[in-house]
Design a protein around this motif. Structure first.
Motif, mmCIF file in Angstrom:
data_model
loop_
_atom_site.group_PDB
_atom_site.id
_atom_site.type_symbol
_atom_site.label_atom_id
_atom_site.label_comp_id
_atom_site.label_asym_id
_atom_site.label_seq_id
_atom_site.Cartn_x
_atom_site.Cartn_y
_atom_site.Cartn_z
ATOM 1 N N LYS A 229 0.838 -1.213 0.000
ATOM 2 C CA LYS A 229 0.000 0.000 0.000
ATOM 3 C C LYS A 229 0.869 1.258 0.000
ATOM 4 C CE LYS A 229 -3.787 2.324 2.350
ATOM 5 N NZ LYS A 229 -4.692 2.335 3.506
ATOM 6 N N PHE A 230 1.967 1.236 0.767
ATOM 7 C CA PHE A 230 2.878 2.390 0.785
ATOM 8 C C PHE A 230 3.424 2.635 -0.618
ATOM 9 C CE2 PHE A 230 7.297 3.880 0.948
ATOM 10 C CZ PHE A 230 7.091 5.142 1.470
ATOM 11 N N CYS A 231 3.893 1.582 -1.267
ATOM 12 C CA CYS A 231 4.444 1.719 -2.619
ATOM 13 C C CYS A 231 3.389 2.232 -3.588
ATOM 14 C CB CYS A 231 5.012 0.387 -3.097
ATOM 15 S SG CYS A 231 6.425 -0.164 -2.129
ATOM 16 N N HIS A 232 2.155 1.761 -3.453
ATOM 17 C CA HIS A 232 1.075 2.227 -4.328
ATOM 18 C C HIS A 232 0.775 3.706 -4.094
ATOM 19 C CE1 HIS A 232 0.016 -1.500 -6.308
ATOM 20 N NE2 HIS A 232 0.092 -2.120 -5.143
ATOM 21 N N ARG A 233 0.825 4.162 -2.851
ATOM 22 C CA ARG A 233 0.566 5.584 -2.557
ATOM 23 C C ARG A 233 1.635 6.467 -3.177
ATOM 24 N NH1 ARG A 233 -0.330 6.901 3.411
ATOM 25 N NH2 ARG A 233 -0.894 8.896 2.479
ATOM 26 N N VAL A 234 2.910 6.045 -3.067
ATOM 27 C CA VAL A 234 4.005 6.825 -3.664
ATOM 28 C C VAL A 234 3.877 6.793 -5.187
ATOM 29 C CG1 VAL A 234 6.507 7.012 -3.944
ATOM 30 C CG2 VAL A 234 5.542 6.490 -1.693
ATOM 31 N N THR A 235 3.586 5.641 -5.755
ATOM 32 C CA THR A 235 3.421 5.519 -7.204
ATOM 33 C C THR A 235 2.287 6.401 -7.695
ATOM 34 O OG1 THR A 235 4.294 3.274 -7.196
ATOM 35 C CG2 THR A 235 2.941 3.894 -9.088
ATOM 36 N N GLU A 236 1.180 6.417 -6.974
ATOM 37 C CA GLU A 236 0.056 7.280 -7.351
ATOM 38 C C GLU A 236 0.476 8.746 -7.355
ATOM 39 O OE1 GLU A 236 -4.596 7.948 -6.136
ATOM 40 O OE2 GLU A 236 -3.187 7.506 -4.519
ATOM 41 N N ALA A 237 1.203 9.176 -6.328
ATOM 42 C CA ALA A 237 1.669 10.563 -6.267
ATOM 43 C C ALA A 237 2.574 10.879 -7.458
ATOM 44 C CB ALA A 237 2.396 10.823 -4.954
ATOM 45 N N LEU A 238 3.496 9.983 -7.785
ATOM 46 C CA LEU A 238 4.389 10.206 -8.925
ATOM 47 C C LEU A 238 3.603 10.341 -10.220
ATOM 48 C CD1 LEU A 238 7.245 7.681 -8.056
ATOM 49 C CD2 LEU A 238 7.291 10.180 -7.804
ATOM 50 N N ASN A 239 2.563 9.543 -10.388
ATOM 51 C CA ASN A 239 1.748 9.596 -11.597
ATOM 52 C C ASN A 239 0.840 10.821 -11.642
ATOM 53 O OD1 ASN A 239 2.179 7.203 -13.464
ATOM 54 N ND2 ASN A 239 2.214 6.274 -11.441
ATOM 55 N N LYS A 240 0.701 11.516 -10.508
ATOM 56 C CA LYS A 240 -0.063 12.769 -10.471
ATOM 57 C C LYS A 240 0.863 13.979 -10.592
ATOM 58 C CE LYS A 240 -4.120 11.316 -7.855
ATOM 59 N NZ LYS A 240 -4.900 11.554 -6.621
ATOM 60 N N GLY A 241 2.144 13.724 -10.894
ATOM 61 C CA GLY A 241 3.065 14.837 -11.125
ATOM 62 C C GLY A 241 3.947 15.215 -9.947
ATOM 63 N N TRP A 242 3.814 14.533 -8.815
ATOM 64 C CA TRP A 242 4.687 14.789 -7.679
ATOM 65 C C TRP A 242 6.051 14.196 -7.977
ATOM 66 C CZ3 TRP A 242 3.118 17.402 -3.210
ATOM 67 C CH2 TRP A 242 1.759 17.695 -3.142
ATOM 68 N N GLU A 243 7.109 14.760 -7.371
ATOM 69 C CA GLU A 243 8.467 14.276 -7.543
ATOM 70 C C GLU A 243 9.044 13.891 -6.194
ATOM 71 O OE1 GLU A 243 10.838 17.091 -9.662
ATOM 72 O OE2 GLU A 243 9.300 17.409 -11.189
ATOM 73 N N LEU A 244 9.874 12.843 -6.191
ATOM 74 C CA LEU A 244 10.526 12.427 -4.955
ATOM 75 C C LEU A 244 11.422 13.542 -4.440
ATOM 76 C CD1 LEU A 244 11.601 8.801 -5.918
ATOM 77 C CD2 LEU A 244 9.558 9.502 -4.658
ATOM 78 N N GLN A 245 11.440 13.712 -3.132
ATOM 79 C CA GLN A 245 12.307 14.704 -2.486
ATOM 80 C C GLN A 245 13.123 13.972 -1.434
ATOM 81 O OE1 GLN A 245 12.676 18.051 -3.146
ATOM 82 N NE2 GLN A 245 14.309 18.019 -1.647
ATOM 83 N N GLY A 246 14.380 13.719 -1.719
ATOM 84 C CA GLY A 246 15.230 13.018 -0.765
ATOM 85 C C GLY A 246 14.983 11.522 -0.774
ATOM 86 N N SER A 247 15.622 10.862 0.166
ATOM 87 C CA SER A 247 15.550 9.408 0.263
ATOM 88 C C SER A 247 14.360 8.984 1.116
ATOM 89 C CB SER A 247 16.825 8.869 0.905
ATOM 90 O OG SER A 247 17.938 9.200 0.112
ATOM 91 N N PRO A 248 13.861 7.767 0.884
ATOM 92 C CA PRO A 248 12.807 7.258 1.766
ATOM 93 C C PRO A 248 13.383 6.968 3.143
ATOM 94 C CG PRO A 248 13.518 5.561 0.243
ATOM 95 C CD PRO A 248 14.228 6.815 -0.150
ATOM 96 N N THR A 249 12.506 6.840 4.118
ATOM 97 C CA THR A 249 12.933 6.556 5.478
ATOM 98 C C THR A 249 12.115 5.401 6.039
ATOM 99 O OG1 THR A 249 13.353 7.543 7.641
ATOM 100 C CG2 THR A 249 11.361 8.253 6.507
ATOM 101 N N MET A 250 12.725 4.670 6.956
ATOM 102 C CA MET A 250 12.028 3.565 7.619
ATOM 103 C C MET A 250 12.368 3.607 9.102
ATOM 104 S SD MET A 250 12.673 0.423 4.976
ATOM 105 C CE MET A 250 11.471 -0.675 5.691
ATOM 106 N N THR A 251 11.396 3.263 9.932
ATOM 107 C CA THR A 251 11.617 3.180 11.370
ATOM 108 C C THR A 251 10.686 2.118 11.939
ATOM 109 O OG1 THR A 251 11.840 4.460 13.413
ATOM 110 C CG2 THR A 251 9.950 4.979 12.014
ATOM 111 N N TYR A 252 11.063 1.566 13.051
ATOM 112 C CA TYR A 252 10.242 0.543 13.679
ATOM 113 C C TYR A 252 9.405 1.173 14.778
ATOM 114 C CZ TYR A 252 8.797 -3.769 15.922
ATOM 115 O OH TYR A 252 8.053 -4.786 16.440
ATOM 116 N N ASP A 253 8.092 0.990 14.732
ATOM 117 C CA ASP A 253 7.176 1.476 15.760
ATOM 118 C C ASP A 253 6.921 0.314 16.719
ATOM 119 O OD1 ASP A 253 4.986 2.214 17.327
ATOM 120 O OD2 ASP A 253 4.025 3.325 15.692
#
Length: 68
Positions: free
Chosen positions: A14-38
């Protein structure tokens, strides 16, 4: 106007799909992705900042970033 969003989601397709959707709507990546354990939820959380330039608009706190 330049818009900024931080997309967050547990580590899943779902996370990957949300980022992909944003990219296809014209958004551009800003910096590196981040991960943390909750530890409270017992899940790994992902985050990715995205930006978008929009001509002819003026930013206000009421701007609905997800609508772009």
């Amino acid at each position: 106007m330049r818009l900024y969003r931080l997309i967050t989601e547990p580590d899943s397709a779902k996370f990957c799909h949300r980022v992909t959707e944003a990219l296809n709507k014209g958004w551009e990546l800003q910096g590196s992705p981040t991960m943390t354990y909750d530890a409270t939820k017992g899940v790994t959380m992902c985050g990715q900042a995205v930006v978008k330039h929009v001509d002819g608009e003026t930013y206000t706190p009421e701007t609905k970033l997800g609508a772009w």
